[in-house]
Every structure is written in C-alpha cells, then in structure tokens.
Enzyme design. Structure first.
Site, PDB file in Angstrom:
ATOM      1  N   ARG A 145      94.601  27.962 -60.354  1.00 17.18           N
ATOM      2  CA  ARG A 145      95.735  27.513 -61.156  1.00 17.18           C
ATOM      3  C   ARG A 145      95.968  25.999 -61.084  1.00 17.18           C
ATOM      4  NH1 ARG A 145     100.478  31.466 -59.749  1.00 17.18           N
ATOM      5  NH2 ARG A 145      99.459  31.081 -57.772  1.00 17.18           N
ATOM      6  N   LYS A 159      87.469  41.869 -49.639  1.00 19.19           N
ATOM      7  CA  LYS A 159      88.342  42.771 -48.897  1.00 19.19           C
ATOM      8  C   LYS A 159      89.734  42.168 -48.795  1.00 19.19           C
ATOM      9  CE  LYS A 159      88.692  42.797 -44.447  1.00 19.19           C
ATOM     10  NZ  LYS A 159      89.062  42.054 -43.243  1.00 19.19           N
ATOM     11  N   HIS A 173      81.497  41.743 -45.129  1.00 14.13           N
ATOM     12  CA  HIS A 173      80.524  40.718 -44.716  1.00 14.13           C
ATOM     13  C   HIS A 173      79.706  41.144 -43.495  1.00 14.13           C
ATOM     14  CE1 HIS A 173      83.612  39.414 -41.800  1.00 14.13           C
ATOM     15  NE2 HIS A 173      82.650  38.773 -41.175  1.00 14.13           N
ATOM     16  N   LYS A 200      75.221  40.562 -42.080  1.00 12.59           N
ATOM     17  CA  LYS A 200      74.728  39.976 -40.825  1.00 12.59           C
ATOM     18  C   LYS A 200      73.320  40.489 -40.561  1.00 12.59           C
ATOM     19  CE  LYS A 200      79.336  39.644 -38.715  1.00 12.59           C
ATOM     20  NZ  LYS A 200      79.635  38.270 -38.329  1.00 12.59           N
ATOM     21  N   GLU A 219      87.049  40.056 -30.251  1.00 15.40           N
ATOM     22  CA  GLU A 219      87.223  38.684 -30.729  1.00 15.40           C
ATOM     23  C   GLU A 219      88.048  37.891 -29.730  1.00 15.40           C
ATOM     24  OE1 GLU A 219      87.512  38.089 -35.149  1.00 15.40           O
ATOM     25  OE2 GLU A 219      88.735  39.870 -34.892  1.00 15.40           O
ATOM     26  N   ASP A 277      92.334  45.907 -40.715  1.00 18.29           N
ATOM     27  CA  ASP A 277      91.597  44.643 -40.835  1.00 18.29           C
ATOM     28  C   ASP A 277      90.142  44.783 -40.373  1.00 18.29           C
ATOM     29  OD1 ASP A 277      91.575  41.761 -41.314  1.00 18.29           O
ATOM     30  OD2 ASP A 277      91.440  41.536 -39.137  1.00 18.29           O
ATOM     31  N   HIS A 306      84.649  47.015 -41.127  1.00 23.26           N
ATOM     32  CA  HIS A 306      83.498  46.558 -40.338  1.00 23.26           C
ATOM     33  C   HIS A 306      83.037  47.591 -39.304  1.00 23.26           C
ATOM     34  CE1 HIS A 306      84.651  42.988 -42.348  1.00 23.26           C
ATOM     35  NE2 HIS A 306      85.486  42.512 -41.447  1.00 23.26           N
ATOM     36  N   LYS A 344      91.868  41.398 -30.978  1.00 20.87           N
ATOM     37  CA  LYS A 344      92.011  39.943 -30.992  1.00 20.87           C
ATOM     38  C   LYS A 344      92.327  39.487 -29.578  1.00 20.87           C
ATOM     39  CE  LYS A 344      92.091  39.367 -35.576  1.00 20.87           C
ATOM     40  NZ  LYS A 344      90.907  38.814 -36.224  1.00 20.87           N
TER      41      LYS A 344
HETATM   42  C1  BG6 Z   1      87.507  39.549 -41.096  1.00 23.92           C
HETATM   43  C2  BG6 Z   1      88.859  39.846 -40.505  1.00 23.92           C
HETATM   44  O1  BG6 Z   1      87.168  40.495 -42.062  1.00 23.92           O
HETATM   45  O2  BG6 Z   1      86.533  39.576 -40.064  1.00 23.92           O
HETATM   46  C3  BG6 Z   1      89.204  38.851 -39.427  1.00 23.92           C
HETATM   47  O3  BG6 Z   1      89.837  39.778 -41.530  1.00 23.92           O
HETATM   48  C4  BG6 Z   1      88.105  38.806 -38.390  1.00 23.92           C
HETATM   49  O4  BG6 Z   1      90.432  39.186 -38.802  1.00 23.92           O
HETATM   50  C5  BG6 Z   1      86.743  38.606 -39.046  1.00 23.92           C
HETATM   51  O5  BG6 Z   1      88.385  37.741 -37.491  1.00 23.92           O
HETATM   52  C6  BG6 Z   1      85.637  38.760 -38.028  1.00 23.92           C
HETATM   53  O6  BG6 Z   1      84.422  38.405 -38.600  1.00 23.92           O
HETATM   54  P1  BG6 Z   1      83.246  37.797 -37.714  1.00 23.92           P
HETATM   55  O7  BG6 Z   1      82.115  37.651 -38.666  1.00 23.92           O
HETATM   56  O8  BG6 Z   1      83.753  36.495 -37.178  1.00 23.92           O
HETATM   57  O9  BG6 Z   1      82.983  38.776 -36.610  1.00 23.92           O
END
Ligand code: BG6
Length: 491
Positions: free
Chosen positions: A44, A147, A177, A181, A215, A235, A240, A337
C-alpha cells in the site's frame, strides 16, 4: 525465452526483504532460474521501484550484489490496495505490459496477513488473473499461501473452500518452510534410498520416537502481540513438528510426485490418535517461560503480551499413531521458546536386545541400557548419528556407548541453501512435493484442536512455568514412563 512474473503481495514486509528476495538471488546465483524473471512488488505504501530496489539491496550480503544488479532492472514496485478491484485490473494490465506480448507464467505470492488470503484470491479470480488450463507450460498461474493456514480446523476448512473454488489444488502452494530445509528433505531420501534402515523402521524394532524443535529465541522483534494469538501449538506443532512427524512415519510413496508423497503424509496425519480431554491432561504438558538469569523478561513481561496471558510458549506431547506400523510406539513431540539451546532433532530409540548375554537378566526395577538410537539432527548441526555399544577393551564384560557420525560439513563446505530458496524455485517450477495439500493441513488441525479443547476442559493440566534458558517444564519428563528414558539433551 520464457518469462516468469513473480507478484509479491506484501512487498514492504519483513518476509519479502529477509527471505523472498534473498531466495530469488540465491537461485539466480546458483543458475537455477530459467528464462527471464520479473518481480512485481505490491504494497500500500507509495515508493518508486528504485527506492524499493535500494531497500531490498540493503538486506543482501555484498557477495550477492553483482547478481542483484543483474536482476534489479526486472524488479518493479506498484503501490495499491490488494482489496480494490480497480487496482487489480490496473495491475493485470501492467503485468501484460511487462510481458510485452509474451504469455508468462505468474506466481502470486501472498506474503500478507492471513485474513487477506481469501479476499485476495477472490479478487484475483474476479479480475480473471488466476485462471489457466491444467498442465499449462506457458501462461500458468500459481498462488503461494504463507502460514498460518487458518487458526483451527474450521477456519482452515473455510480457507480451503475459498481457495478451491477459484483455483485447482495443483495451483495452490501452501508453504511450510521446514519442508525446504535440506535435512528435512533428507528424511525421505535417507529412509527410502537406503535398504538397511527401512526394515527396522516400525513398532517391531522402534521403542519410541522423539521430535524436538527447541528454540533459544523468545519474542524478539516485537512478536509478542502476534504470538499471543497463536502459541506454540499453532505456531509450531500444527505445521512444522507434524510435518516432520509425517515424513518420519509415512509409508514409502509410489513415487516422489507431489500427490504420491502427500497422500502418504495425509494417511499418517489422519492416523494420529485424537486425544480426549483426559488424555490431553495426562499426555500433554504446556509451559510458559519465566524471567531468569538468562533473560530479564519472562513471557508475560514481553511487549504486546496481555497481562495474565495463558498462551503456551512450550508444548510437549506424548502422541500415538494408530496404524499397523506404529501402533503402541510413543511419539514424543516437543517445542519451546527460550530453551537452553536451539536445535531440531529426531531420535529413533530402538528396542533393547531381548537377552543380555554378557550380563544376564536385569535385576529388580532397573532398566536395561538401551544401546541403539538413530539421531537425525536437522539444525543447526546437520548430522546423522547412530548410537551403539562396544565392549570396553580388557578382560571384563563392560560395555560402553559408541557412535557412527555423519556431518553434512564433510560433504559440503558451503552452508546448505536456505529453505525459501528451494521452495521458491519449486513453486516457479510447479513442483508441489514440498508444499502442503489442503487435506494435510486439515488433518493436522484436527489433532491440534483436540489438544486445545483439552486445555479448556475441566480438569485440564495447568500451564507450567519454566525458566528461560532451561530445558522446559520438569513436568514434561513424566511423559516418558517406566524404562522409556527421557528427552534428548541436544548437542
Ligand atoms: C516460524 C514460527 O514458522 O518458525 C517462529 O512462526 C519460529 O515462531 C520459526 O521461530 C522457526 O523456524 P526456524 O527455521 O528458525 O527453525
């Protein structure tokens, strides 16, 4: 020379600058792109194409600038509202102009707020911008959907319904994603291109499976507001973690074609045992990080997180797959996290030998040592390790653990390509194997929703605090029973 037009909706967002453009440049550097690529960014805010190119260049390493300079003249910016029919009509004309009489393939990348996915697809459809015959080599139209895909089963189904009323499934590329990998892709290659592992890959020989996605980061980048509406289950687990589980647990596909692979994945996801509220209370542990020496703010003190929020930043699940291959084998799933380390790992724990010839039967309540495990380290140390016992040299019968180790760095010195690089290329080439089909996402939501419902039921296990920088709530250790062992500790 074929032309491909990549139209990015949400061009001024983080994802575009941090992931999509670097992915495109990476593909150009690797020589993977055929023909001419035109990028049309839409957002925008008003800015010129030159200004946008300069902004994007700032995110690229110096070594990529020569490649970028060759691409940049084909990168354009158009300001406007994706919800306006007039704007889309103008955009359509502009895309035709840029194509200069050719019939380009068009990839519409929705790097947008999830609430815009459905209206934008409806708008594109009304403007006649996404119609194309099946299998078109030229003039194809595809849509990449980021996502999160829905927030529960109902919303995911509603979104699928809208997408599928305007597009064929083969035009829809739902991104996760993790599937891009290298080490995740290797799960199938490792399983099905080797003959020695598959015979062991079942309830007969595997005692348990662990999938951990830990993480170190918390709510960096002011994510608290968004994250609080999601939590770890939505999330990370629904997408994943369950995607990795599907690749680990699925049957061999008939081929590597998208539908063959995805049909096997959806069978596994549909075989996940749907836990009742009582099973959720027993088999699922959720946690929220607290301030600690490692981190001054706990989750509740993070910017954007409402007071008293009970959103989970950690979840651990003892899951089951009710099919012939896996019945009775616990799948321990965990993500969080602010944990002690960043690592993603899959561990297959194999059963103990039926007889211990050297030491005789195990006495009393002690557990036999479990000698064999296979570790697939997805990130950041990309390795495969196979653990076994060897006899300690000398006169006694002492055994000691040993390990066969393969490290990706032994076969390639460059870091593996970022996930988005592969996924963007596959979407351009129309290969949907590493993208999620509509029924897969629905099966995954069915499982995640049952857990969420369990958390809201009377008698639910409360959320457990854990200190930032720790391994998560101690309560998660109790998901392992008897002699099942415990969570892996990372590397
Ligand atoms: C994302 C989540 O899809 O994946 C994040 O929204 C997360 O919260 C991330 O940190 C982790 O991805 P990667 O590739 O860093 O393991």
């Amino acid at each position: 020379m074929p032309i491909t037009q990549i139209v990015i909706f949400g061009a001024s967002g983080d994802l575009t600058a941090r992931k999509l453009i670097p992915a495109l440049v990476g593909n150009a550097r690797a020589g993977s792109l055929e023909g001419e690529i035109q990028v049309i960014g839409v957002s925008r805010s008003s800015r010129t194409s030159e200004a946008w190119r300069d902004e994007l260049a700032r995110w690229l390493p110096d070594s990529d600038l020569p490649v970028w300079r060759a691409l940049a003249p084909h990168v354009h910016y158009i300001a406007g509202s994706v919800l306006s029919a007039d704007f889309l009509a103008g955009l359509s004309a502009k895309l035709d102009d840029l194509a200069a009489g050719e019939n380009p393939g068009r990839l519409f990348y929705l790097a947008l707020k999830p609430t815009l996915f459905a209206p934008v697809v409806e708008g594109l459809s009304a403007a006649g911008m996404i119609q194309c015959p099946p299998g078109a080599e030229e003039g194809w139209r595809r849509v990449v959907v980021e996502k999160p895909f829905g927030t529960d089963l109902q919303t995911a189904m509603a979104l699928n319904r809208v997408l599928l009323s305007h597009l064929r499934e083969d035009q829809i590329f739902r991104i996760d994603h993790y599937l891009g990998k290298e080490t995740v892709q290797n799960i199938l290659a490792f399983r099905f291109q080797n003959a020695i592992f598959e015979p062991l890959w079942s309830r007969e020989h595997v005692e348990s499976v662990e999938i951990s996605v830990c993480e170190e980061v918390g709510m960096e980048g002011g994510r608290g507001g968004y994250y609080d509406t999601a939590g770890a289950l939505r999330d990370m687990v629904q997408n994943h973690v369950l995607q990795v589980l599907a690749l680990i647990a699925m049957e061999p596909p008939a081929s590597m074609a998208a539908d063959a692979v995805r049909s096997e994945k959806v069978k596994v996801l549909s075989s996940l045992r749907i836990p009742s509220p009582a099973e959720v209370a027993r088999d699922v542990v959720r946690g929220q990080y607290l301030a600690s020496e490692a981190r001054v703010s706990g989750y509740l003190q993070e910017q954007g997180v409402p007071d008293g929020s009970d959103t989970e930043t950690y979840v651990a699940i003892r899951a089951g797959i009710d099919n012939w291959r896996w019945s009775g084998v616990p799948f321990f799933l965990r993500t969080g996290k602010c944990m002690h380390q960043r690592y993603t790992e899959v561990i297959l724990n194999f059963r103990v030998p039926p007889v211990d010839l050297l030491n005789g039967p195990v006495q009393g309540a002690a557990c036999a040592m479990r000698p064999n495990s296979l570790h697939l380290l997805i990130q950041p140390h990309e390795q495969i390790r196979l653990g076994f016992l060897v006899k300690q040299p000398g006169p006694g019968t002492m055994m000691r653990p040993a390990m066969l180790k393969f490290d990706y760095r032994d076969i390639q010195t460059e870091p593996t390509a970022p996930a988005y690089q592969r996924l963007l290329l596959d979407a351009i080439e129309g290969n949907a194997t590493l993208f999620i089909r509509g029924d897969e996402t629905e099966a995954a939501w069915r499982f995640a929703d049952a857990i969420r419902e369990g958390w809201q039921a009377p008698g639910a296990d409360p959320i457990h605090g854990y200190h930032a920088g720790s391994m998560g709530p101690a309560a998660a250790d109790a998901l392992f029973r008897g002699c099942e062992g415990t969570w892996g500790r990372g590397s």
